[in-house]
Design a protein around this motif. Sequence first.
Motif, mmCIF file in Angstrom:
data_model
loop_
_atom_site.group_PDB
_atom_site.id
_atom_site.type_symbol
_atom_site.label_atom_id
_atom_site.label_comp_id
_atom_site.label_asym_id
_atom_site.label_seq_id
_atom_site.Cartn_x
_atom_site.Cartn_y
_atom_site.Cartn_z
ATOM 1 N N UNK A 33 2.893 8.878 -41.509
ATOM 2 C CA UNK A 33 3.154 9.760 -42.645
ATOM 3 C C UNK A 33 4.408 9.320 -43.398
ATOM 4 N N UNK A 34 5.455 8.961 -42.661
ATOM 5 C CA UNK A 34 6.699 8.525 -43.304
ATOM 6 C C UNK A 34 6.469 7.257 -44.138
ATOM 7 N N UNK A 35 5.705 6.318 -43.587
ATOM 8 C CA UNK A 35 5.433 5.081 -44.318
ATOM 9 C C UNK A 35 4.615 5.371 -45.573
ATOM 10 N N UNK A 36 3.657 6.272 -45.469
ATOM 11 C CA UNK A 36 2.821 6.654 -46.611
ATOM 12 C C UNK A 36 3.688 7.254 -47.721
ATOM 13 N N UNK A 37 4.567 8.176 -47.366
ATOM 14 C CA UNK A 37 5.435 8.792 -48.369
ATOM 15 C C UNK A 37 6.359 7.766 -49.024
ATOM 16 N N UNK A 38 6.815 6.827 -48.242
ATOM 17 C CA UNK A 38 7.705 5.800 -48.778
ATOM 18 C C UNK A 38 6.955 4.897 -49.773
ATOM 19 N N UNK A 39 5.754 4.469 -49.401
ATOM 20 C CA UNK A 39 5.005 3.551 -50.260
ATOM 21 C C UNK A 39 4.486 4.259 -51.508
ATOM 22 N N UNK A 113 -0.777 11.949 -54.538
ATOM 23 C CA UNK A 113 -1.005 11.625 -53.132
ATOM 24 C C UNK A 113 -0.670 12.839 -52.283
ATOM 25 N N UNK A 114 -1.346 12.962 -51.147
ATOM 26 C CA UNK A 114 -1.106 14.069 -50.239
ATOM 27 C C UNK A 114 -1.519 13.681 -48.832
ATOM 28 N N UNK A 115 -1.229 14.538 -47.892
ATOM 29 C CA UNK A 115 -1.705 14.352 -46.518
ATOM 30 C C UNK A 115 -1.730 15.712 -45.835
ATOM 31 N N UNK A 134 -5.602 13.384 -42.687
ATOM 32 C CA UNK A 134 -5.794 12.236 -43.561
ATOM 33 C C UNK A 134 -4.642 12.062 -44.538
ATOM 34 N N UNK A 135 -4.472 10.811 -44.948
ATOM 35 C CA UNK A 135 -3.693 10.461 -46.119
ATOM 36 C C UNK A 135 -4.669 10.380 -47.286
ATOM 37 N N UNK A 136 -4.206 10.695 -48.492
ATOM 38 C CA UNK A 136 -5.103 10.672 -49.632
ATOM 39 C C UNK A 136 -4.326 10.267 -50.880
ATOM 40 N N UNK A 137 -4.915 9.371 -51.666
ATOM 41 C CA UNK A 137 -4.299 8.927 -52.921
ATOM 42 C C UNK A 137 -5.366 8.884 -54.004
ATOM 43 N N UNK A 138 -5.048 9.399 -55.194
ATOM 44 C CA UNK A 138 -6.014 9.489 -56.290
ATOM 45 C C UNK A 138 -5.344 9.104 -57.613
ATOM 46 N N UNK A 139 -6.124 8.472 -58.485
ATOM 47 C CA UNK A 139 -5.728 8.262 -59.883
ATOM 48 C C UNK A 139 -6.795 8.936 -60.730
ATOM 49 N N UNK A 140 -6.412 9.988 -61.451
ATOM 50 C CA UNK A 140 -7.370 10.781 -62.219
ATOM 51 C C UNK A 140 -7.070 10.617 -63.713
ATOM 52 N N UNK A 160 0.299 -3.062 -44.254
ATOM 53 C CA UNK A 160 1.248 -4.108 -43.870
ATOM 54 C C UNK A 160 2.563 -3.514 -43.395
ATOM 55 N N UNK A 161 3.038 -2.463 -44.055
ATOM 56 C CA UNK A 161 4.291 -1.839 -43.628
ATOM 57 C C UNK A 161 4.146 -1.168 -42.272
ATOM 58 N N UNK A 162 2.943 -0.703 -41.963
ATOM 59 C CA UNK A 162 2.692 -0.109 -40.655
ATOM 60 C C UNK A 162 2.511 -1.172 -39.582
ATOM 61 N N UNK A 163 2.358 -2.430 -39.990
ATOM 62 C CA UNK A 163 2.155 -3.505 -39.036
ATOM 63 C C UNK A 163 0.757 -3.548 -38.461
ATOM 64 N N UNK A 164 -0.226 -3.019 -39.186
ATOM 65 C CA UNK A 164 -1.601 -2.969 -38.662
ATOM 66 C C UNK A 164 -2.559 -3.808 -39.506
ATOM 67 N N UNK A 165 -2.054 -4.565 -40.472
ATOM 68 C CA UNK A 165 -2.933 -5.293 -41.380
ATOM 69 C C UNK A 165 -3.686 -6.424 -40.690
ATOM 70 N N UNK A 166 -3.086 -7.008 -39.652
ATOM 71 C CA UNK A 166 -3.766 -8.098 -38.952
ATOM 72 C C UNK A 166 -5.022 -7.567 -38.263
#
Length: 420
Positions: A33-39, A113-115, A134-140, A160-166
């Motif tokens: 959640x912290x990473x999501x808010x930061x990004x 964005x919300x969660x 869930x995390x959620x992001x929208x462009x309306x 990538x910031x979470x380190x899970x992209x690989x």
Amino acid sequence: MSKDKNAKISVPQPVRGTQDMLGDFADRFAHVVDAFDRVRRLYGFKRVEVPVIEPTAVFARSLGETTDVVSKEMYSFEDRGGESITLRPEFTAGIARAYITNGWQQFAPLKVATHGPLFRYERPQKGRYRQFHQLDAEVIGSDSPLADAELLLFADQLLKELGVAEGVTLTLNTLGDAASRDAWRAALVEHFMGHRADLSEDSLARLDKNPLRILDSKDPRDRPIADSAPDIDAFLTSEAQDFFGAVTAGLDAAGVAWERNARLVRGLDYYRHTAFEFVTDRLGAQGTVLGGGRYDGLIEALGGPPTAAVGWAAGIERLAMLVEEPHDLGLDVVIALEDDRSSAFAQMALATLRRGAVSADIVSTGSPRKRFDKAVKMNAKSILSVIYRQDEGQPGTSFRGPSDLAERVGQLLNLSSPRT
């Protein structure tokens, strides 16, 4: 009748498909959640909050009466006023409803964005719960392919910031514009009608209302028929080809890898153009960690004006399962109060550290001789041992930890030279 004082009281058990969190996994959850808010701040997405309960019609119209979510999985009930309400099973419909009812059209294009928690009645399994998050992001309000690309870049940077992209792959498809989709849908119906006798019961039910969903059927009876169905590429208009090309060009320019999956679909008619999923084989059968697409017809289906929109959602629990133990969640300092006569000094030191933005805790109970050992087990970056100087009749400190942090703590505590 008097109660038996010795009778054992049964402890209420948690609702099946929910979970309690403590310690490591709760830290991983918070880290996501912290990473999501930061990004999302980096990308200029505003925070939005929508209710946990909505009129049932919000989801029935947006998700479709024939979908499994509406027909089998929603927690819907009548409130005391007789209105049918539903615990939200997803975010997009509620955000779209809020966009209409609050007049947010004036802010278009609106990036939000919300969660938070969502609810679906389904069979619990690894990474899937009846109350999940869930995390959620929208462009309306934007019909530009650059909005699709930006959301995909947002998602890629988050992973990538979470380190899970690989080991996570972005799979991408286009559903075309309305003309493309209508032509493809007609061809699919013709194809499936020719194999009607061999389709599963679920696919037969989808044939009239939701034929695109047959393409991602998991039933072995359907796979040969679905695999031989026509692809959308043969039906794409030049405008739809250009739109998809602009999205993929944006990804290529930003260095985001992607793969085409021509069988990736969204069944409801309001979906258009881009559909995408970030998938992994590290979660067993539940391989999608983030997914979304363009839904240009949704707000109109809810009674609003024709409005272009695109968005994605990601399961926080699933992302937390992929996250390795975050390195920045431990305490900076633990104070071991090894002599109770120094209690006031230790409390002053603790308060000073926290006010100086240094995360800190104290071990001040139990045997004084064992407090330092307890502090060691808390895995802080450094330990500040507070003792009592018998020769000077005043509290003192014995700092044990890296010298650079020793100097930092010494400055915060106004100590010229922490004793080791």
